[in-house]
Design a protein around this motif. Structure first.
Motif, short mmCIF file in Angstrom:
data_model
loop_
_atom_site.label_atom_id
_atom_site.label_comp_id
_atom_site.label_asym_id
_atom_site.label_seq_id
_atom_site.Cartn_x
_atom_site.Cartn_y
_atom_site.Cartn_z
N TRP A 168 0.81 -1.21 0.00
CA TRP A 168 0.00 0.00 0.00
C TRP A 168 0.85 1.26 0.00
CZ3 TRP A 168 -4.19 -1.25 4.30
CH2 TRP A 168 -5.09 -2.19 3.78
N ASN A 169 0.28 2.32 -0.58
CA ASN A 169 0.90 3.64 -0.60
C ASN A 169 -0.15 4.68 -0.20
OD1 ASN A 169 3.72 3.35 -2.21
ND2 ASN A 169 2.22 1.90 -3.00
N TRP A 170 0.25 5.62 0.63
CA TRP A 170 -0.67 6.68 1.04
C TRP A 170 0.15 7.89 1.47
CZ3 TRP A 170 -5.07 8.52 0.06
CH2 TRP A 170 -5.79 9.32 0.95
N GLU A 171 -0.45 9.06 1.51
CA GLU A 171 0.30 10.29 1.69
C GLU A 171 -0.13 11.14 2.88
OE1 GLU A 171 -1.15 9.43 -1.33
OE2 GLU A 171 0.70 8.68 -2.26
N LEU A 172 -1.00 10.62 3.73
CA LEU A 172 -1.42 11.36 4.92
C LEU A 172 -1.19 10.49 6.16
CD1 LEU A 172 -4.79 13.00 3.78
CD2 LEU A 172 -2.55 14.09 3.94
#
Length: 395
Positions: A133-137
């Protein structure tokens, strides 16, 4: 257009998204319980054809597995999950044998049930399913909850994302491991500055971003402001915005385009480049700038450092894992509530960074005035020991 299709298109985006993902969660094959040991063939599913950050992530992981001698069957989910056109010669679920093994699924939480639907029961049954998974917050939207029910383990590319996946939405239901991405820039094409219309003697700063991945998050307006504060309209000091997917960014991109047009030494290259040409472009410039408000990993930053180019980047989020590298200049920040005109990052309670434009301008001036700073030693990003990770499931 049928009445059903017309009615569907009139629903708010969030309602359509919730209905689609809820249906896929009901249809998704159930993963094996207890978790299998994963012994057997390795397969890797993701958006291998997509010109996006998630597409880059899948391609980089596949390349890293190969450098460690692991042959992973490749399954391209770009078309089935509506992420864009499929490149020729990509693998499908038909290339994966049923039965035990390990299945890496490079699809974020809300989409993971849909990915399992497309992979099919025969492929999923009996396998250890690892979600990448990738996420930015620092917090997850509520609709990621469905993804935790569809995997035995999660791989996070940075400490920042690992903390988000271990937060309240996940509630520690699934073990999370930090597995950094290998950084293997494509061999640069034989292209110099002239191929990109850049003058030979100028100092050139570069920002690279996907306009569809939230203009507010990538924050090119701050790069324009910092460059203006550092150099004014000096024609020998150029800022190049290399961008693609501007047609999907609407008003958010128009505002940036107007800012760029008002500055004679700011240029825009609106194009999708092959990875070899992007490497050549980075080498044709003197510094990479990214005054982003949040990054899950920061591939372009890492690749610039690996190619021997300095970066001036926001000192917050996923890229902090490698901002101690030679040539990395971390810009101080203050945290602010996340607000996104494109609605991707409108998450209740989420904050992101507001980088210090004046500090970024000082870094740019210093690098421009000190030629040695433009050529730091290339930084190595070794691939993790995937064999060991796959042989030792977390507990």
């Amino acid at each position: 257009m049928s009445l059903l299709h017309r009615g569907w298109s009139l629903l708010p985006r969030r309602m359509r998204r919730e209905a689609l993902f809820g249906l896929m969660a009901l249809r998704a094959p159930r993963i094996a319980r207890p978790a299998p040991d994963g012994q057997g063939p390795l397969a890797h599913a993701g958006y291998f054809s997509a010109m996006s950050g998630l597409g880059t992530a899948a391609r980089r992981l596949q390349a890293g597995l190969a450098t460690r001698g692991l042959a992973a069957a490749q399954i391209d989910l770009t078309g089935p999950l509506r992420q864009g056109p499929v490149a020729p010669g990509q693998g499908t679920a038909r290339d994966v044998a049923p039965g035990p093994g390990t299945l890496l699924v490079h699809v974020n939480g809300p989409m993971l049930p849909w990915a399992l639907v497309e992979l099919g029961r025969q492929v999923v049954a009996g396998k250890r399913v690892i979600a990448v998974w990738n996420w930015e917050l620092p917090v997850l939207p509520a609709d990621w909850r469905r993804g935790f029910d569809c995997c035995h383990e999660i791989w996070a590319g940075s400490r920042f994302t690992a903390e988000a996946f271990s937060g309240p939405v996940g509630s520690s239901r699934v073990p999370v491991r930090i597995v950094p991405y290998p950084v293997l820039p494509a061999a640069p094409a034989a292209l110099g500055r002239d191929a990109f219309g850049l003058p030979p003697g100028a100092f050139v700063a570069l920002q690279v971003f996907d306009a569809a991945s939230s203009i507010a998050r990538k924050n090119p307006a701050a790069a324009i402001a910092a460059h203006g504060a550092a150099f004014g309209d000096d024609p020998d000091r150029i800022l190049l915005l290399k961008v693609h997917n501007t047609a999907r960014a609407g008003e958010a991109w128009r505002e940036v385009a107007e800012l760029a047009a008002a500055r004679p030494n700011v240029r825009v290259l609106d194009a999708s480049l092959p990875e070899s040409e992007l490497s050549a472009l980075i080498l044709a410039c003197d510094v990479l700038v990214s005054l982003h408000r949040a990054e899950g990993f920061g591939f372009t930053l890492a690749e610039a450092l690996a190619l021997g180019r300095p970066v001036v980047a926001t000192g917050w989020s996923g890229n902090l894992d490698f901002m101690d590298a030679p040539g990395a200049h971390a810009v101080p920040v203050q945290l602010r509530p996340a607000e996104d005109l494109q609605a991707t990052y409108d998450v209740p309670g989420a904050a992101w960074a507001e980088p210090d434009v004046a500090a970024a301008a000082q870094f740019l001036r210093r690098i421009a005035e000190t030629p040695a700073l433009c050529r730091p030693p290339p930084h190595a990003f070794p691939a993790p020991d995937y064999q060991a990770l796959l042989q030792r499931p977390p507990h």
